[in-house]
Design a protein around this motif. Structure first.
Motif, PDB file in Angstrom:
ATOM      1  N   GLY A  37     -12.773  -0.870   2.064  1.00  0.00           N
ATOM      2  CA  GLY A  37     -12.205   0.372   1.544  1.00  0.00           C
ATOM      3  C   GLY A  37     -10.688   0.344   1.524  1.00  0.00           C
ATOM      4  O   GLY A  37     -10.067   0.645   0.505  1.00  0.00           O
ATOM      5  N   PHE A  38     -10.111  -0.026   2.659  1.00  0.00           N
ATOM      6  CA  PHE A  38      -8.645  -0.135   2.735  1.00  0.00           C
ATOM      7  C   PHE A  38      -8.127  -1.046   1.617  1.00  0.00           C
ATOM      8  O   PHE A  38      -7.172  -0.719   0.910  1.00  0.00           O
ATOM      9  N   GLU A  39      -8.747  -2.200   1.472  1.00  0.00           N
ATOM     10  CA  GLU A  39      -8.212  -3.205   0.553  1.00  0.00           C
ATOM     11  C   GLU A  39      -8.325  -2.759  -0.900  1.00  0.00           C
ATOM     12  O   GLU A  39      -7.405  -2.936  -1.686  1.00  0.00           O
ATOM     13  N   ARG A  40      -9.439  -2.135  -1.249  1.00  0.00           N
ATOM     14  CA  ARG A  40      -9.566  -1.713  -2.640  1.00  0.00           C
ATOM     15  C   ARG A  40      -8.637  -0.540  -2.963  1.00  0.00           C
ATOM     16  O   ARG A  40      -8.037  -0.486  -4.036  1.00  0.00           O
ATOM     17  N   LEU A  41      -8.510   0.369  -2.003  1.00  0.00           N
ATOM     18  CA  LEU A  41      -7.669   1.543  -2.267  1.00  0.00           C
ATOM     19  C   LEU A  41      -6.192   1.161  -2.325  1.00  0.00           C
ATOM     20  O   LEU A  41      -5.406   1.790  -3.035  1.00  0.00           O
ATOM     21  N   CYS A  42      -5.830   0.109  -1.595  1.00  0.00           N
ATOM     22  CA  CYS A  42      -4.416  -0.272  -1.537  1.00  0.00           C
ATOM     23  C   CYS A  42      -4.052  -1.306  -2.585  1.00  0.00           C
ATOM     24  O   CYS A  42      -2.881  -1.658  -2.727  1.00  0.00           O
ATOM     25  N   SER A  69      -6.024  15.089  -4.457  1.00  0.00           N
ATOM     26  CA  SER A  69      -5.528  13.744  -4.183  1.00  0.00           C
ATOM     27  C   SER A  69      -6.571  12.879  -3.495  1.00  0.00           C
ATOM     28  O   SER A  69      -6.392  11.676  -3.351  1.00  0.00           O
ATOM     29  N   VAL A  70      -7.670  13.466  -3.043  1.00  0.00           N
ATOM     30  CA  VAL A  70      -8.677  12.682  -2.332  1.00  0.00           C
ATOM     31  C   VAL A  70      -9.928  12.472  -3.174  1.00  0.00           C
ATOM     32  O   VAL A  70     -10.729  11.569  -2.918  1.00  0.00           O
ATOM     33  N   VAL A  71     -10.081  13.275  -4.198  1.00  0.00           N
ATOM     34  CA  VAL A  71     -11.318  13.265  -4.968  1.00  0.00           C
ATOM     35  C   VAL A  71     -11.547  11.915  -5.655  1.00  0.00           C
ATOM     36  O   VAL A  71     -12.691  11.495  -5.824  1.00  0.00           O
ATOM     37  N   ASP A  72     -10.508  11.219  -6.022  1.00  0.00           N
ATOM     38  CA  ASP A  72     -10.663   9.893  -6.609  1.00  0.00           C
ATOM     39  C   ASP A  72     -10.636   8.787  -5.564  1.00  0.00           C
ATOM     40  O   ASP A  72     -11.296   7.757  -5.706  1.00  0.00           O
ATOM     41  N   ARG A  73      -9.855   9.031  -4.508  1.00  0.00           N
ATOM     42  CA  ARG A  73      -9.723   7.985  -3.487  1.00  0.00           C
ATOM     43  C   ARG A  73     -11.026   7.773  -2.718  1.00  0.00           C
ATOM     44  O   ARG A  73     -11.384   6.647  -2.392  1.00  0.00           O
ATOM     45  N   MET A  74     -11.736   8.850  -2.423  1.00  0.00           N
ATOM     46  CA  MET A  74     -12.905   8.703  -1.567  1.00  0.00           C
ATOM     47  C   MET A  74     -14.000   7.832  -2.173  1.00  0.00           C
ATOM     48  O   MET A  74     -14.460   6.891  -1.517  1.00  0.00           O
ATOM     49  N   CYS A  90       0.822  -1.212   0.000  1.00  0.00           N
ATOM     50  CA  CYS A  90       0.000   0.000   0.000  1.00  0.00           C
ATOM     51  C   CYS A  90       0.856   1.262   0.000  1.00  0.00           C
ATOM     52  O   CYS A  90       1.821   1.375   0.756  1.00  0.00           O
ATOM     53  N   ASP A  91       0.504   2.180  -0.880  1.00  0.00           N
ATOM     54  CA  ASP A  91       1.125   3.510  -0.843  1.00  0.00           C
ATOM     55  C   ASP A  91       0.849   4.166   0.501  1.00  0.00           C
ATOM     56  O   ASP A  91      -0.233   3.992   1.064  1.00  0.00           O
ATOM     57  N   ASP A  92       1.796   4.950   0.968  1.00  0.00           N
ATOM     58  CA  ASP A  92       1.572   5.677   2.219  1.00  0.00           C
ATOM     59  C   ASP A  92       0.358   6.595   2.113  1.00  0.00           C
ATOM     60  O   ASP A  92      -0.474   6.658   3.015  1.00  0.00           O
ATOM     61  N   ALA A  93       0.249   7.312   1.013  1.00  0.00           N
ATOM     62  CA  ALA A  93      -0.867   8.249   0.854  1.00  0.00           C
ATOM     63  C   ALA A  93      -2.207   7.512   0.906  1.00  0.00           C
ATOM     64  O   ALA A  93      -3.157   7.969   1.559  1.00  0.00           O
ATOM     65  N   ASP A  94      -2.281   6.372   0.236  1.00  0.00           N
ATOM     66  CA  ASP A  94      -3.525   5.588   0.260  1.00  0.00           C
ATOM     67  C   ASP A  94      -3.850   5.136   1.674  1.00  0.00           C
ATOM     68  O   ASP A  94      -5.010   5.182   2.111  1.00  0.00           O
ATOM     69  N   LEU A  95      -2.839   4.702   2.369  1.00  0.00           N
ATOM     70  CA  LEU A  95      -3.059   4.213   3.730  1.00  0.00           C
ATOM     71  C   LEU A  95      -3.543   5.327   4.658  1.00  0.00           C
ATOM     72  O   LEU A  95      -4.507   5.159   5.408  1.00  0.00           O
ATOM     73  N   TYR A  96      -2.893   6.475   4.581  1.00  0.00           N
ATOM     74  CA  TYR A  96      -3.258   7.565   5.486  1.00  0.00           C
ATOM     75  C   TYR A  96      -4.642   8.133   5.150  1.00  0.00           C
ATOM     76  O   TYR A  96      -5.415   8.452   6.039  1.00  0.00           O
ATOM     77  N   TRP A  97      -4.947   8.232   3.874  1.00  0.00           N
ATOM     78  CA  TRP A  97      -6.288   8.692   3.522  1.00  0.00           C
ATOM     79  C   TRP A  97      -7.337   7.678   3.973  1.00  0.00           C
ATOM     80  O   TRP A  97      -8.407   8.055   4.469  1.00  0.00           O
ATOM     81  N   SER A  98      -7.027   6.415   3.840  1.00  0.00           N
ATOM     82  CA  SER A  98      -7.962   5.388   4.302  1.00  0.00           C
ATOM     83  C   SER A  98      -8.219   5.535   5.797  1.00  0.00           C
ATOM     84  O   SER A  98      -9.363   5.452   6.259  1.00  0.00           O
ATOM     85  N   TYR A  99      -7.138   5.763   6.539  1.00  0.00           N
ATOM     86  CA  TYR A  99      -7.335   5.956   7.969  1.00  0.00           C
ATOM     87  C   TYR A  99      -8.176   7.199   8.240  1.00  0.00           C
ATOM     88  O   TYR A  99      -8.997   7.221   9.159  1.00  0.00           O
ATOM     89  N   HIS A 100      -7.964   8.223   7.449  1.00  0.00           N
ATOM     90  CA  HIS A 100      -8.738   9.452   7.612  1.00  0.00           C
ATOM     91  C   HIS A 100     -10.235   9.177   7.445  1.00  0.00           C
ATOM     92  O   HIS A 100     -11.059   9.653   8.228  1.00  0.00           O
ATOM     93  N   PHE A 101     -10.581   8.388   6.440  1.00  0.00           N
ATOM     94  CA  PHE A 101     -11.988   8.028   6.224  1.00  0.00           C
ATOM     95  C   PHE A 101     -12.509   7.219   7.410  1.00  0.00           C
ATOM     96  O   PHE A 101     -13.634   7.436   7.887  1.00  0.00           O
ATOM     97  N   LEU A 102     -11.689   6.293   7.864  1.00  0.00           N
ATOM     98  CA  LEU A 102     -12.054   5.510   9.049  1.00  0.00           C
ATOM     99  C   LEU A 102     -12.346   6.438  10.231  1.00  0.00           C
ATOM    100  O   LEU A 102     -13.373   6.302  10.913  1.00  0.00           O
ATOM    101  N   SER A 103     -11.452   7.362  10.445  1.00  0.00           N
ATOM    102  CA  SER A 103     -11.593   8.268  11.588  1.00  0.00           C
ATOM    103  C   SER A 103     -12.899   9.061  11.519  1.00  0.00           C
ATOM    104  O   SER A 103     -13.608   9.217  12.520  1.00  0.00           O
ATOM    105  N   GLY A 104     -13.217   9.542  10.335  1.00  0.00           N
ATOM    106  CA  GLY A 104     -14.458  10.300  10.162  1.00  0.00           C
ATOM    107  C   GLY A 104     -15.686   9.441  10.402  1.00  0.00           C
ATOM    108  O   GLY A 104     -16.630   9.858  11.090  1.00  0.00           O
TER     109      GLY A 104
END
Lengths: 223, 223
Positions: A216-221, B204-209, A163-177
């Motif tokens: 979500g994590f798995e598809r994004l990563c 960077s989030v518009v596609d990931r979300m 997993c890219d770092d950016a993908d991982l951190y954004w995924s966590y961000h979605f989780l957090s929200g």
DNA sequence: GAAGAATTTCAACGATCGTTGAATAGTAGT
DNA sequence: ACTACTATTCAACGATCGTTGAAATTCTTC
């Protein structure tokens, strides 16, 4: 004139210490109206104690608020860390599944909220409030919760090695929200769904959330 | 003593109407400190106008706040509805994919925030704030946003015909939390990721979300 | 340029805010 | 009973709060 004209409810004087009654009253009021939306006088009316006792037991309004945050944060960090360690010990050598890791992150909170609802409800609402505030959310959340979050992110990195770092951190961000809105219990979901889903029904979300988020994590990563 | 000792910044008097300057100043301050955390005097100092003008152009503090909400909500509802209709017209007869529908729900907002950041930043932070407030979040969000949300949920129901209602509504709840935290731009993500992901980087989030969330919807609704 | 409406200025109201100091009551050990 | 400490009460401070009424100014229209 009424002696305590501010609060609607009142924290019973029973067995609790004055200090605890103040914390309980302030926690509930802050959760509902926000830090600036509540006065010391309102808090002390609800706690059935004199105004100046707030400054005797705590130095200032801000210190009282910080004390509310500190009072419960260690319990949360403890149960979540233990849940993660238990999952990892269940998979010696290789990494646990993404869903298991996320479950260790969310389940202890939702379960606690389900089992001791009255005790924890307002504290979680307060966290939800802070997590979405750009200003003083930052420092508070960072200091109290980030160490544990980093620990979980390491576990997730092992489970998703490509997993890219950016993908991982954004995924966590979605989780957090998703997590914080869930335990904010705003009641908006109840209204929207017309009863098909209830904000306060933690038992019905405790399994759905990790399932949803792991996907979500798995598809994004996915490479 | 300084004439305007409250605000740090000041809304330039240039071309704008006084009414607009008040709205802009109030929007920014409410977004940062919350409704109760900001006084009319602070707002009018930032807007460089006399205190009583707030009550001339708006009836009360509460009315001023409602007017801030109303000012931009129609624009948002318009572009999101049009985005959904465009997606549906691209698939005549059958249903669009879940990801396309979610993209129509999130893309217009994130794109607007990316392209006209200064204009919309505070408004979105305000929505994030309200969405996580149990109290007066309820009525406000319901009245302004629920009709559009129901429209999207119908589209999603068609794309996921076998989905339980409870699964669908909880999925939307997770979506809502992820979306609002994202445009709250709290900066917590920047801090946590050490620069690998930036809260303000909407491109960077518009596609990931939608990708992340669609996976969640699909797995949770799978029979 | 006069008339009338819209906007802005100025001064103030009662209420509530966070906070404090000094006096009083309660409790424990000697 | 005396001391030392903790806990609580009472009264007040200056500052700021949301809001208002009336006077002064600017803008619009003829």
């Amino acid at each position: 004139m009424l002696k305590f004209k501010y609060g609607d409810g009142v924290i019973k004087k029973d067995k609790q210490t004055t200090r605890e009654r103040i914390l309980d009253a302030a926690e509930e009021l802050f959760a509902h109206k926000g830090y600036e939306g509540v006065s010391i006088r309102q808090i002390m009316a609800k706690a059935e104690a004199d105004v100046s006792l707030a400054y005797y037991h705590f130095k200032s309004k801000r210190d009282l608020f910080n004390e509310i945050m500190l009072r419960r944060v260690e319990i949360l960090n403890d149960i979540r860390l233990k849940a993660l360690e238990a999952v990892e010990e269940r998979h010696p050598g290789n990494a646990p599944s993404v869903e298991e890791i996320i479950d260790a992150f969310t389940h202890p909170l939702l379960d606690l909220l389900a089992r001791e609802h009255e005790e924890w409800k307002y504290y979680f609402q307060l966290i939800a409030h802070i997590n979405n505030s750009p200003d003083w959310g930052g420092e508070l959340m960072t200091r109290y919760f980030d160490p544990l979050v980093r620990r979980f992110l390491e576990a997730l990195k092992k489970a998703l090695p490509d997993c890219d770092d950016a993908d991982l951190y954004w995924s966590y961000h979605f989780l957090s929200g998703a997590l914080t809105l869930t335990f904010a219990e705003t009641g908006r979901l109840d209204n929207l769904s017309g009863g098909a889903a209830k904000s306060s029904d933690m038992a019905s979300v405790v399994d759905r959330m990790p399932k949803f988020l792991a996907a979500g994590f798995e598809r994004l990563c996915k490479k």
